[in-house]
Motif scaffolding. Sequence first.
Motif, PDB file in Angstrom:
ATOM      1  N   ASN A   1      33.858  85.780 -31.543  1.00 40.08           N
ATOM      2  CA  ASN A   1      34.370  86.908 -30.773  1.00 40.08           C
ATOM      3  C   ASN A   1      35.011  87.966 -31.671  1.00 40.08           C
ATOM      4  O   ASN A   1      35.379  87.670 -32.814  1.00 40.08           O
ATOM      5  N   PRO A   2      35.157  89.196 -31.169  1.00 43.55           N
ATOM      6  CA  PRO A   2      35.870  90.220 -31.934  1.00 43.55           C
ATOM      7  C   PRO A   2      37.258  89.719 -32.322  1.00 43.55           C
ATOM      8  O   PRO A   2      37.976  89.138 -31.498  1.00 43.55           O
ATOM      9  N   GLY A   3      37.627  89.926 -33.583  1.00 40.51           N
ATOM     10  CA  GLY A   3      38.898  89.425 -34.082  1.00 40.51           C
ATOM     11  C   GLY A   3      38.816  88.022 -34.658  1.00 40.51           C
ATOM     12  O   GLY A   3      39.752  87.544 -35.278  1.00 40.51           O
ATOM     13  N   GLY A   4      37.659  87.362 -34.449  1.00 39.91           N
ATOM     14  CA  GLY A   4      37.433  86.040 -35.022  1.00 39.91           C
ATOM     15  C   GLY A   4      36.715  86.152 -36.352  1.00 39.91           C
ATOM     16  O   GLY A   4      36.073  87.164 -36.648  1.00 39.91           O
ATOM     17  N   CYS A   5      36.820  85.110 -37.183  1.00 35.97           N
ATOM     18  CA  CYS A   5      36.216  85.142 -38.514  1.00 35.97           C
ATOM     19  C   CYS A   5      35.580  83.791 -38.818  1.00 35.97           C
ATOM     20  O   CYS A   5      36.188  82.744 -38.576  1.00 35.97           O
ATOM     21  N   VAL A   6      34.365  83.828 -39.346  1.00 37.37           N
ATOM     22  CA  VAL A   6      33.708  82.620 -39.835  1.00 37.37           C
ATOM     23  C   VAL A   6      33.377  82.843 -41.304  1.00 37.37           C
ATOM     24  O   VAL A   6      32.837  83.883 -41.683  1.00 37.37           O
ATOM     25  N   GLN A   7      33.729  81.864 -42.132  1.00 40.95           N
ATOM     26  CA  GLN A   7      33.588  81.995 -43.583  1.00 40.95           C
ATOM     27  C   GLN A   7      32.980  80.724 -44.144  1.00 40.95           C
ATOM     28  O   GLN A   7      33.383  79.616 -43.796  1.00 40.95           O
ATOM     29  N   ALA A   8      31.988  80.871 -45.034  1.00 41.84           N
ATOM     30  CA  ALA A   8      31.332  79.712 -45.635  1.00 41.84           C
ATOM     31  C   ALA A   8      30.976  80.025 -47.079  1.00 41.84           C
ATOM     32  O   ALA A   8      30.709  81.177 -47.430  1.00 41.84           O
ATOM     33  N   THR A   9      30.968  78.979 -47.922  1.00 45.69           N
ATOM     34  CA  THR A   9      30.549  79.175 -49.307  1.00 45.69           C
ATOM     35  C   THR A   9      29.043  79.352 -49.402  1.00 45.69           C
ATOM     36  O   THR A   9      28.542  79.864 -50.400  1.00 45.69           O
TER      37      THR A   9
END
Length: 223
Positions: free
Chosen positions: A125-133
Amino acid sequence: MGKLKPSVTVKGTKDGLLFILDDSCPFSNILNELKQLFEYNRSSLWDGPKTRVLIKLGQRQITKEEEISLRQLFSLKKNLIIQGFESEGKHYLLKPAGIQVLAGTVRSGQVLTHEGDLLLLGDVNPGGCVQATGSIYVLGALRGLAHAGSSGDETALIAASTFKPTQLRIADVISRPPDEWEYTEVGMRFAYLVNNQIAVDQIQHLIQLRPDLEWKEKGKKFF
């Protein structure tokens, strides 16, 4: 009998110390030699002023666990500050095998972090963050921030069924998508890094960029 070649070579540079690790030696041998070097070599280098350290791995890539082992070992010498690791022609971290599947919604204010490639069954969702190497694949709507290759992997990809991110990041490159994506781009799309810029294309063109991902059976192509 000839003297065995050391698996660890230490050189002084204008920026600090360079540790060159023999990439033909087992990693356990490297750790043992470093331990002996720090314990039995009475060099003033280990007890002097704060010194920057660059660790060169040659052709070797290491796992996150191996990186932690090295950092813990160097932390025993308080003056040795690791500034980075280098592998020849590639990122120093070895990608975990396979891709992990997670399900759920990343809501505003939440940050999902992952080691390796990630397949998310859900929305960001807007304001959410997903981060991966590694790479990020979202089977859902990407409406927040996605950061792939967070440890420096410039080959990482970002793909989503509904591609409307507020911001994209691949390795150290940041891109804010143009407003028209919000209204005109439909269907699954993916982002990749080219000439130090983030480009976005339709998912059917992915195989042209990454032919290694193509699935074939008895000579038949599925894309």
